[in-house]
Design an enzyme around this catalytic site. Structure first.
Site, PDB file in Angstrom:
ATOM      1  N   GLY A  91       0.708  -1.507   0.116  1.00 14.79           N
ATOM      2  CA  GLY A  91      -0.114  -0.163  -0.071  1.00 14.79           C
ATOM      3  C   GLY A  91       1.285   1.515   0.354  1.00 14.79           C
ATOM      4  O   GLY A  91       0.461   2.618  -0.085  1.00 14.79           O
ATOM      5  N   HIS A 100       7.630   6.512   5.811  1.00 18.19           N
ATOM      6  CA  HIS A 100       6.798   7.467   5.655  1.00 18.19           C
ATOM      7  C   HIS A 100       6.334   6.926   7.133  1.00 18.19           C
ATOM      8  O   HIS A 100       5.955   5.608   7.093  1.00 18.19           O
ATOM      9  CB  HIS A 100       5.919   8.313   5.416  1.00 18.19           C
ATOM     10  N   HIS A 142       2.396   6.517   9.727  1.00 19.73           N
ATOM     11  CA  HIS A 142       1.744   6.619   9.874  1.00 19.73           C
ATOM     12  C   HIS A 142       1.466   6.675  11.587  1.00 19.73           C
ATOM     13  O   HIS A 142       1.940   5.593  12.072  1.00 19.73           O
ATOM     14  CB  HIS A 142       0.779   6.187   9.263  1.00 19.73           C
TER      15      HIS A 142
END
Length: 116
Positions: free
Chosen positions: A95, A102, A104
């Site tokens: 995904g 990064h 989340h």
């Protein structure tokens, strides 16, 4: 993708606006533009690494700085007590859509498992 074309590198450079919530010498955290939870903040290294595997291979303590920044965001957002999730998608099959590593930081609601 070159760093000049990287969305997150352009945010770091100040070329694209973002709602910055936390910053250190080596990391930047900003609100996700498509939040999936009441708290949804992206934490990135300011230097460009395409994914979590590349960040881990850097072996210069930067991954540790990213995790510390993510926890600082969780504290600042008030989700430490209730719990929060850190997600690092690595590769398109997982995904990942922006190829600048990064994490989340997700919290502020119940998070089910498996995530999807």
């Amino acid at each position: 993708m070159s760093e000049a074309d990287c969305l997150f590198c352009r945010i770091v450079a100040g070329e694209i606006p973002a709602k910055i919530v936390h910053e250190t010498e080596r990391t930047l955290a900003f609100r996700d533009v498509n939040p999936q939870a009441p708290t949804h903040v992206l934490v990135i290294p300011k230097d460009h690494y395409p994914n979590a595997a590349a960040l881990a291979a850097a072996d210069d303590g930067l991954a540790d700085d990213v995790f510390k920044a993510a926890h600082a965001v969780a504290e600042q957002e008030g989700v430490v007590e209730s719990g929060y999730r850190l997600v690092f998608n690595t590769g398109p099959g997982a995904g990942q859509t922006v190829f600048h590593v990064h994490g989340h930081v997700l919290g502020g609601r119940g998070l089910t498992w498996p995530p999807g």
